[in-house]
Design a protein around this motif. Structure first.
Motif, PDB file in Angstrom:
ATOM      1  N   ALA A  33      -4.662   3.061   0.159  1.00 17.70           N
ATOM      2  CA  ALA A  33      -5.596   4.165   0.392  1.00 17.70           C
ATOM      3  C   ALA A  33      -6.295   4.590  -0.887  1.00 17.70           C
ATOM      4  CB  ALA A  33      -4.864   5.367   0.999  1.00 17.70           C
ATOM      5  N   GLU A  34      -5.805   4.121  -2.022  1.00 20.01           N
ATOM      6  CA  GLU A  34      -6.424   4.371  -3.314  1.00 20.01           C
ATOM      7  C   GLU A  34      -6.136   3.195  -4.234  1.00 20.01           C
ATOM      8  OE1 GLU A  34      -4.738   7.840  -5.049  1.00 20.01           O
ATOM      9  OE2 GLU A  34      -2.788   6.900  -5.396  1.00 20.01           O
ATOM     10  N   ARG A  52      -2.993  -2.301   2.645  1.00 23.80           N
ATOM     11  CA  ARG A  52      -3.068  -0.946   3.207  1.00 23.80           C
ATOM     12  C   ARG A  52      -3.231   0.127   2.127  1.00 23.80           C
ATOM     13  NH1 ARG A  52       1.972  -1.533   7.564  1.00 23.80           N
ATOM     14  NH2 ARG A  52       1.125  -3.358   8.682  1.00 23.80           N
ATOM     15  N   HIS A  59     -10.930   5.205  -0.063  1.00 26.70           N
ATOM     16  CA  HIS A  59     -11.982   6.193   0.193  1.00 26.70           C
ATOM     17  C   HIS A  59     -12.783   6.507  -1.064  1.00 26.70           C
ATOM     18  CE1 HIS A  59     -11.094   7.464   4.386  1.00 26.70           C
ATOM     19  NE2 HIS A  59      -9.905   6.955   4.089  1.00 26.70           N
ATOM     20  N   ASN A 113     -14.062  -1.241   2.880  1.00 31.35           N
ATOM     21  CA  ASN A 113     -13.230  -0.052   2.771  1.00 31.35           C
ATOM     22  C   ASN A 113     -13.965   1.150   3.370  1.00 31.35           C
ATOM     23  OD1 ASN A 113     -10.600  -0.612   1.207  1.00 31.35           O
ATOM     24  ND2 ASN A 113     -12.123  -1.730   0.005  1.00 31.35           N
ATOM     25  N   GLY A 127       0.798  -1.222   0.000  1.00 28.02           N
ATOM     26  CA  GLY A 127       0.000   0.000   0.000  1.00 28.02           C
ATOM     27  C   GLY A 127       0.826   1.264   0.000  1.00 28.02           C
ATOM     28  N   ASN A 135      -9.121  -2.837   2.579  1.00 31.75           N
ATOM     29  CA  ASN A 135      -8.017  -1.902   2.536  1.00 31.75           C
ATOM     30  C   ASN A 135      -8.460  -0.569   3.143  1.00 31.75           C
ATOM     31  OD1 ASN A 135      -5.345  -2.689   0.831  1.00 31.75           O
ATOM     32  ND2 ASN A 135      -7.076  -3.949   0.175  1.00 31.75           N
ATOM     33  N   ARG A 136      -7.934   0.537   2.658  1.00 28.82           N
ATOM     34  CA  ARG A 136      -8.277   1.851   3.216  1.00 28.82           C
ATOM     35  C   ARG A 136      -8.772   2.803   2.128  1.00 28.82           C
ATOM     36  NH1 ARG A 136      -2.663   2.239   6.804  1.00 28.82           N
ATOM     37  NH2 ARG A 136      -3.071   0.386   8.092  1.00 28.82           N
TER      38      ARG A 136
END
Length: 313
Positions: free
Chosen positions: A75-76, A73, A98, A118, A46, A95-96
């Motif tokens: 984020a995108e 991990r 958004h 997510n 990530g 994952n993270r």
């Protein structure tokens, strides 16, 4: 990953490095011309450089069909993945994330997309441009609404939306005639008939456009400026079968409950051309609808029953 991987295993087709604590996948992967399945779940991927650059242009970019990066991990969605034009299955759950990048539409071969678990708040309309997508998993996120464009996913068979923040569904979802499974449990779907009471009066341009469309006033492209021609092409038909009207920008938003598989009353959002096309409503599952609205609801109910399996409980 160990150096020399492509030299040791040039015919490698499936690689599973899940749960190994990896923080990056090295450039050795790019030289595996036959690798079609890469599983890298539950690692520490990530950060910057966790995926090799030039993934889409390498031999791996042409051969890879299944990629699982869940439990990492990110984020995108890594931009390098959007070059994998042959990818059929992509999993980035847990994952993270958004958001979903609009460029997801570049993955034209995608059949299975898992983005559950997510922090996604919205769905880009471009997701509807995936012609082969059959399974879409968006559960356990923070999604508040579904774009009506998803009705263009004509191959979709399973749509998982449970444990989100949905209060209604777009009426267009009934056009997903091949949908066999729809999961909606754990959403704050409204439990009483709700209407948006705000209504902006139509502009003079809208009134003129409605008149032209409803009365079939003849015109040629040479008669009108280009911007007006574009405007007239954006007319939407009122869903009230007894109305026959159209609208452009000014419309009435309304939640309509539809009997779903004989067990649930599903809230669908639809748009009417004017307040006169709707009628006062009461609580829960009862509403004093006009005959025209009843006809419209019956039509929607029939369409809803096309879906064979619904998971709301």
């Amino acid at each position: 990953l160990p150096a020399g991987l492509s030299q040791w295993f040039p015919a490698l087709e499936v690689l599973d490095v899940s749960g190994t604590g990896l923080a990056e996948l090295g450039a050795e992967l790019l030289a595996l011309p036959r690798l079609h399945t890469l599983l890298a779940k539950n690692n520490r991927l990530g950060g910057p450089g966790s995926l090799p650059k030039g993934l889409g242009q390498a031999p791996l970019g042409r051969s890879l069909r299944v990629l699982n990066l869940s439990g990492n991990r990110f984020a995108e969605v890594p931009p390098t993945l959007l070059g994998l034009r042959g990818l059929q299955s992509l999993s980035i759950g847990g994952n993270r994330l958004h958001g979903i990048p609009p460029d997801i539409q570049e993955l034209r071969s995608l059949e299975f997309l898992y983005l559950g678990g997510n922090f996604i708040t919205s769905i880009p309309p471009e997701l509807a441009n995936l012609p082969s997508l059959s399974y879409l998993v968006l559960c356990d996120n923070k999604i508040q609404s579904i774009p009506p464009q998803l009705a263009q996913l004509h191959s979709l068979r399973s749509l998982s939306l449970h444990n989100n923040l949905l209060t209604y569904l777009p009426r267009e979802i009934l056009n997903l005639v091949h949908l066999e499974e729809l999961s909606l449990r754990g959403n704050p779907l409204v439990v009483r008939f709700v209407r948006d009471l705000t209504y902006n009066p139509p502009s003079l341009q809208e009134l003129a456009g409605r008149t032209i469309k409803t009365r079939n006033v003849p015109y040629a492209p040479s008669d009108l400026p280009e911007n007006l021609l574009r405007y007239l092409s954006l007319a939407s038909n009122c869903p009230n079968p007894k109305c026959g009207g159209v609208y452009f920008d000014s419309c009435v938003r309304q939640i309509k409950f539809v009997d779903f598989c004989g067990k649930y009353r599903l809230p669908l959002m639809h748009y009417l051309c004017s307040p006169e096309c709707s009628s006062p409503c009461s609580s829960a599952s009862q509403s004093s609808t006009s005959q025209s609205e009843s006809d419209s609801e019956d039509e929607a109910s029939v369409a809803a029953r096309r879906m064979q399996k619904v998971l709301l409980g």
